[in-house]
Design an enzyme around this catalytic site. Structure first.
Site, PDB file in Angstrom:
ATOM      1  N   SER A 190       0.791  -1.234   0.000  1.00  0.00           N
ATOM      2  CA  SER A 190       0.000   0.000   0.000  1.00  0.00           C
ATOM      3  C   SER A 190       0.821   1.283   0.000  1.00  0.00           C
ATOM      4  O   SER A 190       0.253   2.363  -0.152  1.00  0.00           O
ATOM      5  CB  SER A 190      -0.944   0.011   1.197  1.00  0.00           C
ATOM      6  OG  SER A 190      -1.992  -0.879   0.956  1.00  0.00           O
ATOM      7  N   LYS A 229       0.272   3.595  -2.808  1.00  0.00           N
ATOM      8  CA  LYS A 229      -0.949   4.407  -2.961  1.00  0.00           C
ATOM      9  C   LYS A 229      -0.660   5.904  -3.086  1.00  0.00           C
ATOM     10  O   LYS A 229      -1.228   6.566  -3.955  1.00  0.00           O
ATOM     11  CB  LYS A 229      -1.959   4.079  -1.856  1.00  0.00           C
ATOM     12  CG  LYS A 229      -2.597   2.703  -2.108  1.00  0.00           C
ATOM     13  CD  LYS A 229      -3.393   2.156  -0.942  1.00  0.00           C
ATOM     14  CE  LYS A 229      -4.035   0.813  -1.333  1.00  0.00           C
ATOM     15  NZ  LYS A 229      -4.231  -0.104  -0.249  1.00  0.00           N
ATOM     16  N   TYR A 246      -3.463  -2.890 -10.434  1.00  0.00           N
ATOM     17  CA  TYR A 246      -3.397  -2.706  -8.978  1.00  0.00           C
ATOM     18  C   TYR A 246      -2.472  -3.759  -8.336  1.00  0.00           C
ATOM     19  O   TYR A 246      -1.621  -3.427  -7.497  1.00  0.00           O
ATOM     20  CB  TYR A 246      -4.809  -2.774  -8.375  1.00  0.00           C
ATOM     21  CG  TYR A 246      -4.800  -2.754  -6.864  1.00  0.00           C
ATOM     22  CD1 TYR A 246      -4.553  -1.578  -6.167  1.00  0.00           C
ATOM     23  CD2 TYR A 246      -4.997  -3.926  -6.128  1.00  0.00           C
ATOM     24  CE1 TYR A 246      -4.497  -1.561  -4.776  1.00  0.00           C
ATOM     25  CE2 TYR A 246      -4.950  -3.919  -4.746  1.00  0.00           C
ATOM     26  CZ  TYR A 246      -4.698  -2.741  -4.076  1.00  0.00           C
ATOM     27  OH  TYR A 246      -4.641  -2.731  -2.710  1.00  0.00           O
ATOM     28  N   TYR A 284      -4.609   3.676   7.919  1.00  0.00           N
ATOM     29  CA  TYR A 284      -5.969   3.111   7.981  1.00  0.00           C
ATOM     30  C   TYR A 284      -6.671   3.478   9.291  1.00  0.00           C
ATOM     31  O   TYR A 284      -6.596   4.616   9.734  1.00  0.00           O
ATOM     32  CB  TYR A 284      -5.940   1.578   7.809  1.00  0.00           C
ATOM     33  CG  TYR A 284      -4.991   1.116   6.759  1.00  0.00           C
ATOM     34  CD1 TYR A 284      -5.201   1.475   5.422  1.00  0.00           C
ATOM     35  CD2 TYR A 284      -3.877   0.358   7.059  1.00  0.00           C
ATOM     36  CE1 TYR A 284      -4.334   1.070   4.432  1.00  0.00           C
ATOM     37  CE2 TYR A 284      -2.994  -0.058   6.074  1.00  0.00           C
ATOM     38  CZ  TYR A 284      -3.228   0.305   4.776  1.00  0.00           C
ATOM     39  OH  TYR A 284      -2.353  -0.082   3.816  1.00  0.00           O
ATOM     40  N   VAL A 294       1.336  -3.906   3.754  1.00  0.00           N
ATOM     41  CA  VAL A 294       1.392  -5.219   4.403  1.00  0.00           C
ATOM     42  C   VAL A 294       2.684  -5.997   4.101  1.00  0.00           C
ATOM     43  O   VAL A 294       2.906  -7.060   4.655  1.00  0.00           O
ATOM     44  CB  VAL A 294       0.159  -6.101   4.081  1.00  0.00           C
ATOM     45  CG1 VAL A 294      -1.090  -5.551   4.734  1.00  0.00           C
ATOM     46  CG2 VAL A 294      -0.033  -6.280   2.585  1.00  0.00           C
TER      47      VAL A 294
HETATM   48  N1  GLN Z   1      -1.863  -5.564  -1.969  1.00  0.00           N
HETATM   49  C1  GLN Z   1      -2.484  -5.442  -0.695  1.00  0.00           C
HETATM   50  C2  GLN Z   1      -3.966  -5.719  -0.790  1.00  0.00           C
HETATM   51  O1  GLN Z   1      -4.576  -5.243  -1.669  1.00  0.00           O
HETATM   52  C3  GLN Z   1      -2.238  -4.064  -0.158  1.00  0.00           C
HETATM   53  C4  GLN Z   1      -2.815  -3.874   1.213  1.00  0.00           C
HETATM   54  C5  GLN Z   1      -1.899  -3.189   2.169  1.00  0.00           C
HETATM   55  O2  GLN Z   1      -0.705  -3.048   1.973  1.00  0.00           O
HETATM   56  N2  GLN Z   1      -2.461  -2.782   3.281  1.00  0.00           N
HETATM   57  O3  GLN Z   1      -4.522  -6.424  -0.017  1.00  0.00           O
END
Ligand code: GLN
Length: 305
Positions: A61, A64, A189, A241, A259
């Site tokens: 993420s 993003k 994505y 988040y 993550v």
């Molecule tokens: N690629 C991960 C997902 O879409 C990204 C989520 C994250 O890093 N929080 O679940």
């Protein structure tokens, strides 16, 4: 500064064991829970690094904010704002942001999955291949690292198992918030999340956001200063988040987690910080990484509040 980082590394290494590797993407479960790397790029041109700062991991993420920057560069602020909201969701990254049975663009946030999937469709390019390539190029430019590339194994793993993201994309489609082919958008994505980086790369990208759009060393402007303002504000309110409030109190700087275990922190005008530690807390944020940032913030008075 070197001594301080070494101290923090020693103090925070035990926390790596308290986290959990993301296992909903099978390939990520293969990570080494003990890893901890810290890289700090300061505005005086100096940089400091300790631990596993060279180890590569997938950006997840943390891509993003880069996606958002590209969407802004391609379409301008007004258009992006009309397609993707800026309100903090207060929900997990893969939450279904449906309010009262309706889903409007204002319910989306660029720092959570639904908003990020929608953002992939705002990137310019004749094909989705080209759109991803442009995102990769921007990532390389911001990080000052032309060798950044895709982690094919994580990409395949996420594409094979990413049914929650598929569901989110189809929801967007059903509410008229996604015009293009769902699988093509998702492919972009999944690739975006699977870009392979290290702590240094995240510190460099964070630094450009802290430096209001200019690269370190050359001072070359990559994006207007106004976009740094836009992205950093959203990082502050939703970058971690539903842990963003807690992070604001404990650390107090705009930041983005992924993550894969990365955290990119932006200390406006002062520094960019890249952390890597793959053990996550219950909200999907690097547990030891947040500990490092909390301590660094207290010791160096980094909080913007
Ligand atoms: N690629 C991960 C997902 O879409 C990204 C989520 C994250 O890093 N929080 O679940």
């Amino acid at each position: 500064m070197e001594d301080l980082l070494e101290e923090l590394l020693a103090e925070c290494r035990p926390y790596t064991q308290q986290g959990t590797l993301a296992n909903y993407i099978p390939e990520l479960a293969k990570g080494n829970i003990d890893d901890l790397g810290i890289y700090v790029q300061r505005s005086d041109g100096r940089h400091y690094q300790v631990g596993d700062y060279k180890k590569r991991f997938t950006i997840q993420s943390v891509v993003k904010p880069i996606l958002l920057l590209l969407a802004l560069l391609d379409n301008g602020e007004e258009f992006v704002r009309s397609r993707i909201g800026v309100e903090a969701t207060g929900k997990p990254f893969d939450a279904i942001n449906v309010t009262d049975q309706s889903l409007l663009s204002e319910h989306l946030n660029p720092m959570v999955n639904m908003g990020a999937i929608a953002m992939c469709s705002l990137i310019k390019g004749a094909t989705y291949e080209e759109r991803f390539q442009r995102l990769l190029d921007l990532t390389r430019t911001l990080a000052g690292d032309p060798n950044i590339c895709l982690d094919e194994a994580v990409y395949q793993s996420e594409k094979r198992t990413g049914n929650k993201n598929r569901a989110l994309a189809f929801l967007l489609k059903s509410y008229g918030l996604l015009q293009d082919d769902v699988e093509e958008v998702l492919d972009c994505y999944f690739k975006a999340c699977s870009i392979s980086v290290n702590s240094k790369d995240l510190a460099q990208v964070g630094f450009v956001l802290a430096n209001r759009g200019k690269l370190p060393q050359t001072d070359e402007r990559i994006f207007p200063s106004r976009y740094a303002h836009y992205v950093n504000a959203i990082l502050m309110t939703c970058g971690m988040y539903d842990g963003s409030g807690d992070f604001a109190v404990r650390v107090g700087v705009p930041a983005k987690s992924g993550v894969g275990g990365g955290i990119m922190a932006v200390v406006p005008t002062r520094m960019g910080i890249g952390i890597f530690s793959p053990g996550l807390d219950g909200k999907g944020n690097s547990l030891a990484g947040a500990q490092v940032l909390e301590r660094l913030s207290k010791r160096m008075y980094l909080s913007i509040f």
